[in-house]
Design an enzyme around this catalytic site. Structure first.
Site, PDB file in Angstrom:
ATOM      1  N   LYS A  71       0.234  -1.142  -0.566  1.00 38.76           N
ATOM      2  CA  LYS A  71       0.655  -0.130  -0.004  1.00 38.76           C
ATOM      3  C   LYS A  71       1.397   1.384  -0.449  1.00 38.76           C
ATOM      4  O   LYS A  71       0.615   2.295  -0.779  1.00 38.76           O
ATOM      5  CB  LYS A  71      -1.410   0.026   0.981  1.00 38.76           C
ATOM      6  CG  LYS A  71      -2.014  -1.099   1.435  1.00 38.76           C
ATOM      7  CD  LYS A  71      -2.625  -1.571   2.346  1.00 38.76           C
ATOM      8  CE  LYS A  71      -3.386  -2.452   2.150  1.00 38.76           C
ATOM      9  NZ  LYS A  71      -4.691  -2.912   3.237  1.00 38.76           N
ATOM     10  N   GLN A 113      -4.300  -1.344   9.663  1.00 31.85           N
ATOM     11  CA  GLN A 113      -4.768  -3.005   8.686  1.00 31.85           C
ATOM     12  C   GLN A 113      -5.436  -3.692   9.955  1.00 31.85           C
ATOM     13  O   GLN A 113      -5.386  -3.719  11.691  1.00 31.85           O
ATOM     14  CB  GLN A 113      -3.643  -3.366   8.920  1.00 31.85           C
ATOM     15  CG  GLN A 113      -3.180  -4.629   7.724  1.00 31.85           C
ATOM     16  CD  GLN A 113      -3.759  -4.761   6.262  1.00 31.85           C
ATOM     17  OE1 GLN A 113      -4.135  -3.102   6.185  1.00 31.85           O
ATOM     18  NE2 GLN A 113      -3.985  -5.520   5.881  1.00 31.85           N
ATOM     19  N   ASP A 136     -11.397   2.815   3.804  1.00 29.94           N
ATOM     20  CA  ASP A 136     -11.789   0.859   4.189  1.00 29.94           C
ATOM     21  C   ASP A 136     -13.048   0.892   3.668  1.00 29.94           C
ATOM     22  O   ASP A 136     -13.717  -0.205   3.734  1.00 29.94           O
ATOM     23  CB  ASP A 136     -11.363   0.997   5.128  1.00 29.94           C
ATOM     24  CG  ASP A 136      -9.999   0.095   4.993  1.00 29.94           C
ATOM     25  OD1 ASP A 136      -9.660  -0.344   4.451  1.00 29.94           O
ATOM     26  OD2 ASP A 136      -9.331  -0.186   5.961  1.00 29.94           O
TER      27      ASP A 136
HETATM   28  N1  GUN Z   1      -6.965  -6.669   6.285  1.00 29.89           N
HETATM   29  C1  GUN Z   1      -7.307  -7.231   5.179  1.00 29.89           C
HETATM   30  N2  GUN Z   1      -7.970  -7.183   4.356  1.00 29.89           N
HETATM   31  C2  GUN Z   1      -7.940  -5.490   4.366  1.00 29.89           C
HETATM   32  C3  GUN Z   1      -8.748  -3.974   4.119  1.00 29.89           C
HETATM   33  O1  GUN Z   1      -8.943  -3.466   2.807  1.00 29.89           O
HETATM   34  N3  GUN Z   1      -8.438  -3.265   4.828  1.00 29.89           N
HETATM   35  C4  GUN Z   1      -8.162  -3.414   6.375  1.00 29.89           C
HETATM   36  N4  GUN Z   1      -7.653  -2.192   7.098  1.00 29.89           N
HETATM   37  N5  GUN Z   1      -7.346  -4.644   6.313  1.00 29.89           N
HETATM   38  C5  GUN Z   1      -7.283  -5.346   5.743  1.00 29.89           C
END
Ligand code: GUN
Length: 310
Positions: A52, A96, A119
């Site tokens: 990311k 996350q 998100d």
């Molecule tokens: N963990 C796995 N996929 C995601 C996601 O799309 N966003 C976040 N914040 N955590 C994750």
């Protein structure tokens, strides 16, 4: 012959379209800012977060990584989120998941300012999604909708089956497919006759996190199969069984110590689907592209509120 739905290609197109918008924001005020909060040292999460941050750098988004320790208390994490909510240089906040067990994840997700929730996990944005109102959509499901659109795969009137009911993928995926006028079934570990229900799916989305679980008898011939799974296999015998002794995949395992497999049996999927997403290179790149899109959207909205020319 089945079509491979290439997530990298769709990602590149999404990012290419975002480039001028990022440049316009940077010229009008400042580049978009994304804060990524990674609690603890989970290797899988570290890889996701690294990707990311890399995507931000390539696009010109300013990323800010925060890495509190695994033993952080809920109140401490809430204070971090609150601090990010107040910062004018941060447009998007991503915490996350999963968080360590002592942390109250729901309280943390509720604490993220809805306008910075890139998100789409805040209950207000979940409500906006369900009500069909504007707002950020969870990145993986919205990336999958973008993939279906770019490959001109019809959704309206189709039978769609989503396996997995997580808040991150399964539930929002089902809602987005429903809004696109599919007839949607959500399956889970307690679904009776799971293979039979899956075989009804003209579009089958696998998102339960179980390596290669959906084998040939779960797949309707000619289905479009979207495999969200990202399971790391380290056992050579398991890899040899799943990949039918593919020398290429086994070489990857030897070289890296692990090999990725989705939730769908890769060779059965290739044999039965009319189109499918490979693992890796299918859904994974789309999640990051949509995170970038949500961040740019949030930055543009913040810029408009400041009444700057963007
Ligand atoms: N963990 C796995 N996929 C995601 C996601 O799309 N966003 C976040 N914040 N955590 C994750």
């Amino acid at each position: 012959m089945s079509i491979i739905l290439d997530g990298n290609r769709v990602r590149d197109r999404i990012l290419r379209d975002l480039g001028p918008r990022v440049a316009a924001l940077a010229a009008a005020s400042r580049p978009p800012g994304l804060a990524v909060v990674l609690v603890g040292n989970d290797t899988g999460s570290q890889i996701y977060v690294r990707n990311k941050v890399k995507a931000c750098a390539e696009l010109g988004i300013a990323s800010h990584s925060l890495t509190p320790p695994a033993n952080i208390a809920t109140e401490e994490l809430l204070a971090i989120v609150e601090g990010l909510n107040q910062r004018p240089d941060i447009d998007g906040i991503l915490v996350q998941l999963p968080l360590p067990p002592q942390v109250d994840s729901r309280r943390v997700l509720l604490a993220v300012a809805p306008q910075k929730d890139v998100d789409g996990f805040h209950p207000m944005n979940v409500g906006n999604l369900v009500a069909g109102r504007p707002g950020p959509r969870p990145c993986t499901p919205s990336g999958i909708m973008e993939l279906l659109k770019q490959y001109q795969i019809p959704v309206a009137g189709k039978r769609a089956v989503v396996v997995g009911r997580s808040d991150i993928v399964g539930k929002p995926m089902a809602v987005l497919l429903l809004h696109a006028n599919a007839t949607v079934t959500i399956c889970h570990s307690r679904t009776a006759d799971l293979p039979g229900v899956c075989r009804e799916g003209e579009i089958l989305v696998a998102a339960m996190g179980r390596p290669a679980m959906l084998t040939a008898d779960y797949i309707r011939p000619g289905a479009v199969v979207v495999d969200v799974g990202m399971n790391r296999i380290t056992d050579r015998a398991e890899a040899a069984r799943i990949f039918r002794n593919s020398p290429e995949r086994l070489a990857t395992l030897e070289r890296k110590g692990s090999v990725l497999v989705g939730d769908v049996d890769p060779l059965d999927m290739q044999a039965k689907a009319s189109a499918y997403t490979p693992v890796p290179g299918g859904v994974g790149p789309l999640t990051i592209a949509m995170l970038m899109a949500n961040t740019v959207n949030a930055a543009e909205a913040a810029c408009r509120i400041m009444e700057e020319s963007c």
